[in-house]
Design an enzyme around this catalytic site. Structure first.
Site, PDB file in Angstrom:
ATOM      1  N   GLU A 199       2.657  -8.823   5.511  1.00 49.29           N
ATOM      2  CA  GLU A 199       3.920  -8.634   6.225  1.00 49.29           C
ATOM      3  C   GLU A 199       4.294  -7.170   6.157  1.00 49.29           C
ATOM      4  O   GLU A 199       4.074  -6.537   5.120  1.00 49.29           O
ATOM      5  CB  GLU A 199       5.084  -9.420   5.591  1.00 49.29           C
ATOM      6  CG  GLU A 199       5.140 -10.868   5.965  1.00 49.29           C
ATOM      7  CD  GLU A 199       4.462 -11.708   4.902  1.00 49.29           C
ATOM      8  OE1 GLU A 199       4.197 -11.156   3.809  1.00 49.29           O
ATOM      9  OE2 GLU A 199       4.189 -12.882   5.165  1.00 49.29           O
ATOM     10  N   ASN A 205       8.727  -0.303  10.249  1.00 48.40           N
ATOM     11  CA  ASN A 205       7.677   0.543   9.657  1.00 48.40           C
ATOM     12  C   ASN A 205       6.487   0.669  10.608  1.00 48.40           C
ATOM     13  O   ASN A 205       5.404   0.115  10.401  1.00 48.40           O
ATOM     14  CB  ASN A 205       7.233  -0.030   8.306  1.00 48.40           C
ATOM     15  CG  ASN A 205       6.412   0.956   7.494  1.00 48.40           C
ATOM     16  OD1 ASN A 205       5.981   1.978   8.018  1.00 48.40           O
ATOM     17  ND2 ASN A 205       6.195   0.653   6.230  1.00 48.40           N
ATOM     18  N   TYR A 221      -2.427  -0.540  10.149  1.00 52.33           N
ATOM     19  CA  TYR A 221      -3.036  -1.880  10.131  1.00 52.33           C
ATOM     20  C   TYR A 221      -3.695  -2.211  11.479  1.00 52.33           C
ATOM     21  O   TYR A 221      -4.792  -2.768  11.518  1.00 52.33           O
ATOM     22  CB  TYR A 221      -1.984  -2.941   9.791  1.00 52.33           C
ATOM     23  CG  TYR A 221      -1.364  -2.770   8.414  1.00 52.33           C
ATOM     24  CD1 TYR A 221      -2.160  -2.527   7.302  1.00 52.33           C
ATOM     25  CD2 TYR A 221       0.011  -2.857   8.227  1.00 52.33           C
ATOM     26  CE1 TYR A 221      -1.599  -2.372   6.040  1.00 52.33           C
ATOM     27  CE2 TYR A 221       0.579  -2.700   6.960  1.00 52.33           C
ATOM     28  CZ  TYR A 221      -0.227  -2.458   5.881  1.00 52.33           C
ATOM     29  OH  TYR A 221       0.313  -2.298   4.636  1.00 52.33           O
ATOM     30  N   ILE A 250       0.895  -1.168   0.000  1.00 51.12           N
ATOM     31  CA  ILE A 250       0.000   0.000   0.000  1.00 51.12           C
ATOM     32  C   ILE A 250       0.927   1.209   0.000  1.00 51.12           C
ATOM     33  O   ILE A 250       1.938   1.223   0.712  1.00 51.12           O
ATOM     34  CB  ILE A 250      -0.942  -0.004   1.226  1.00 51.12           C
ATOM     35  CG1 ILE A 250      -1.871   1.222   1.216  1.00 51.12           C
ATOM     36  CG2 ILE A 250      -0.195  -0.075   2.535  1.00 51.12           C
ATOM     37  CD1 ILE A 250      -3.044   1.112   2.204  1.00 51.12           C
ATOM     38  N   ALA A 251       0.624   2.183  -0.810  1.00 50.35           N
ATOM     39  CA  ALA A 251       1.488   3.371  -0.853  1.00 50.35           C
ATOM     40  C   ALA A 251       0.680   4.591  -1.272  1.00 50.35           C
ATOM     41  O   ALA A 251      -0.191   4.516  -2.133  1.00 50.35           O
ATOM     42  CB  ALA A 251       2.642   3.150  -1.827  1.00 50.35           C
TER      43      ALA A 251
HETATM   44  C1  LIG Z   1       1.596   3.717   5.251  1.00 50.15           C
HETATM   45  C2  LIG Z   1       0.930   4.752   4.357  1.00 50.15           C
HETATM   46  C3  LIG Z   1       0.281   4.065   3.176  1.00 50.15           C
HETATM   47  C4  LIG Z   1      -0.150   5.488   5.184  1.00 50.15           C
HETATM   48  O1  LIG Z   1      -0.827   6.380   4.319  1.00 50.15           O
HETATM   49  P1  LIG Z   1      -1.443   7.748   4.840  1.00 50.15           P
HETATM   50  O2  LIG Z   1      -2.307   8.286   3.776  1.00 50.15           O
HETATM   51  O3  LIG Z   1      -0.363   8.658   5.335  1.00 50.15           O
HETATM   52  O4  LIG Z   1      -2.300   7.246   6.083  1.00 50.15           O
HETATM   53  P2  LIG Z   1      -3.547   7.946   6.777  1.00 50.15           P
HETATM   54  O5  LIG Z   1      -3.425   9.431   6.749  1.00 50.15           O
HETATM   55  O6  LIG Z   1      -4.781   7.359   6.199  1.00 50.15           O
HETATM   56  O7  LIG Z   1      -3.320   7.459   8.281  1.00 50.15           O
HETATM   57  C5  LIG Z   1      -4.064   6.407   8.824  1.00 50.15           C
HETATM   58  C6  LIG Z   1      -3.389   5.840  10.037  1.00 50.15           C
HETATM   59  O8  LIG Z   1      -2.097   5.312   9.704  1.00 50.15           O
HETATM   60  C7  LIG Z   1      -1.200   5.497  10.798  1.00 50.15           C
HETATM   61  N1  LIG Z   1      -0.141   6.407  10.359  1.00 50.15           N
HETATM   62  C8  LIG Z   1       0.055   6.859   9.095  1.00 50.15           C
HETATM   63  N2  LIG Z   1       1.142   7.643   9.057  1.00 50.15           N
HETATM   64  C9  LIG Z   1       1.643   7.677  10.303  1.00 50.15           C
HETATM   65  C10 LIG Z   1       2.765   8.329  10.889  1.00 50.15           C
HETATM   66  N3  LIG Z   1       3.600   9.107  10.162  1.00 50.15           N
HETATM   67  N4  LIG Z   1       3.009   8.148  12.203  1.00 50.15           N
HETATM   68  C11 LIG Z   1       2.180   7.382  12.947  1.00 50.15           C
HETATM   69  N5  LIG Z   1       1.079   6.760  12.448  1.00 50.15           N
HETATM   70  C12 LIG Z   1       0.829   6.905  11.152  1.00 50.15           C
HETATM   71  C13 LIG Z   1      -2.022   6.092  11.916  1.00 50.15           C
HETATM   72  O9  LIG Z   1      -2.578   5.009  12.642  1.00 50.15           O
HETATM   73  C14 LIG Z   1      -3.118   6.818  11.154  1.00 50.15           C
HETATM   74  O10 LIG Z   1      -4.287   6.979  11.908  1.00 50.15           O
HETATM   75  P3  LIG Z   1      -4.484   8.333  12.772  1.00 50.15           P
HETATM   76  O11 LIG Z   1      -4.528   9.446  11.758  1.00 50.15           O
HETATM   77  O12 LIG Z   1      -5.789   8.125  13.453  1.00 50.15           O
HETATM   78  O13 LIG Z   1      -3.282   8.452  13.680  1.00 50.15           O
HETATM   79  C15 LIG Z   1       1.951   5.829   3.884  1.00 50.15           C
HETATM   80  O14 LIG Z   1       2.649   6.321   4.996  1.00 50.15           O
HETATM   81  C16 LIG Z   1       2.949   5.315   2.865  1.00 50.15           C
HETATM   82  O15 LIG Z   1       2.714   5.321   1.663  1.00 50.15           O
HETATM   83  N6  LIG Z   1       4.145   4.884   3.353  1.00 50.15           N
HETATM   84  C17 LIG Z   1       5.190   4.376   2.468  1.00 50.15           C
HETATM   85  C18 LIG Z   1       4.852   3.008   1.958  1.00 50.15           C
HETATM   86  C19 LIG Z   1       4.696   1.988   3.069  1.00 50.15           C
HETATM   87  O16 LIG Z   1       5.458   1.962   4.032  1.00 50.15           O
HETATM   88  N7  LIG Z   1       3.684   1.108   2.920  1.00 50.15           N
HETATM   89  C20 LIG Z   1       3.408   0.040   3.835  1.00 50.15           C
HETATM   90  C21 LIG Z   1       4.044  -1.208   3.330  1.00 50.15           C
HETATM   91  S1  LIG Z   1       3.568  -2.618   4.310  1.00 50.15           S
END
Ligand SMILES: CC(C)(COP(=O)(O)OP(=O)(O)OC[C@H]1O[C@@H](n2cnc3c(N)ncnc32)[C@H](O)[C@@H]1OP(=O)(O)O)[C@@H](O)C(=O)NCCC(=O)NCCS
Length: 216
Positions: free
Chosen positions: A145, A150, A157, A111-112
């Protein structure tokens, strides 16, 4: 704000590769998303906006007035009095996610979300949509996984009911990092469904975000 959630298409691959590279810079070569599209077990979705035309990286839509002007320009070009050929409609993709479905088990592959749009509920929107898709495809269990380091993704999740059920030592080939195995068991059960409904409502209220899910 309304976003479109739809199955990934071939024309999305340049943007998907761009987002993948930004999100997972240490992974080379990147996953072959063309092969994933051809793989009957794989199901990928994108979150996109059909009111913004995708531009190559140097012209990526900016926020504020410059971004607005950039987004309006293609519409003016569409005016019949303008002799230029209408630009190809290419939706702007904010993020993507996908799963493999095998024997009633959905395995989330990745997911990204584009860096500029993180922490705005987009990751949740994608995860909600992917869980719905997994259920629609008949999954009873959803698994994944995630790198031990991370914690951002782990927290996303965990928020959606994934529970750590194991650790795969040295799972990631680039740095031999451990993989945390997380699962939602029995995703169609009443308590899990009730929790998902609550989370969806909270997400919609917090971000005012709706998704128009487009069938393939
Ligand atoms: C992981 C990822 C997809 C989250 O996307 P996002 O759009 O920023 O997420 P959201 O804004 O919807 O956040 C939802 C929840 O994710 C968690 N979260 C996301 N970013 C976070 C951060 N920087 N620190 C802590 N919690 C975080 C929190 O639980 C958050 O809920 P909250 O807002 O109530 O605290 C994004 O950070 C990403 O693309 N990361 C790089 C790729 C990656 O690591 N993918 C996972 C591979 S398994």
């Amino acid at each position: 704000m309304a976003f479109i959630i739809r199955l990934m298409r071939q024309e999305d691959l340049p943007q998907v590769n761009e987002i993948d590279h930004e999100a997972f810079p240490t992974l080379w070569p990147p996953p072959n998303y063309q092969r994933e599209l051809d793989n009957g077990l794989a199901h990928y979705i994108v979150a996109c906006d059909d009111e913004i035309e995708y531009q190559p990286p140097e012209d990526t839509p900016k926020k504020g007035i410059p971004g607005l002007l950039g987004r309006l320009r293609p519409r003016f070009n569409n005016h019949p009095s303008n002799n230029e050929a209408p630009p190809k409609a290419r939706e702007y993709i904010y993020g993507f996610t996908g799963l493999w479905l095998l024997a009633g088990e959905a395995h989330i592959t990745n997911i990204a979300v584009r860096e500029n749009y993180r922490r705005q509920g987009m990751g949740e929107l994608l995860l909600i949509s992917l869980i719905d898709l997994a259920i629609e495809l008949g999954a009873k269990l959803i698994t994944l996984e995630v790198r031990a380091s991370n914690t951002d993704a782990q927290s996303l999740y965990a928020k959606y009911g994934f529970v750590q059920v194991g650790l795969r030592h040295g799972y990631y080939s680039d740095n031999r990092e451990d993989g945390v195995l997380m699962t939602i068991e029995d995703v169609t059960s009443a308590p899990v469904q009730a929790n998902l409904r609550r989370l969806k409502q909270a997400h919609a209220q917090r971000w005012g975000m709706t998704a128009h899910i487009i069938a393939p």
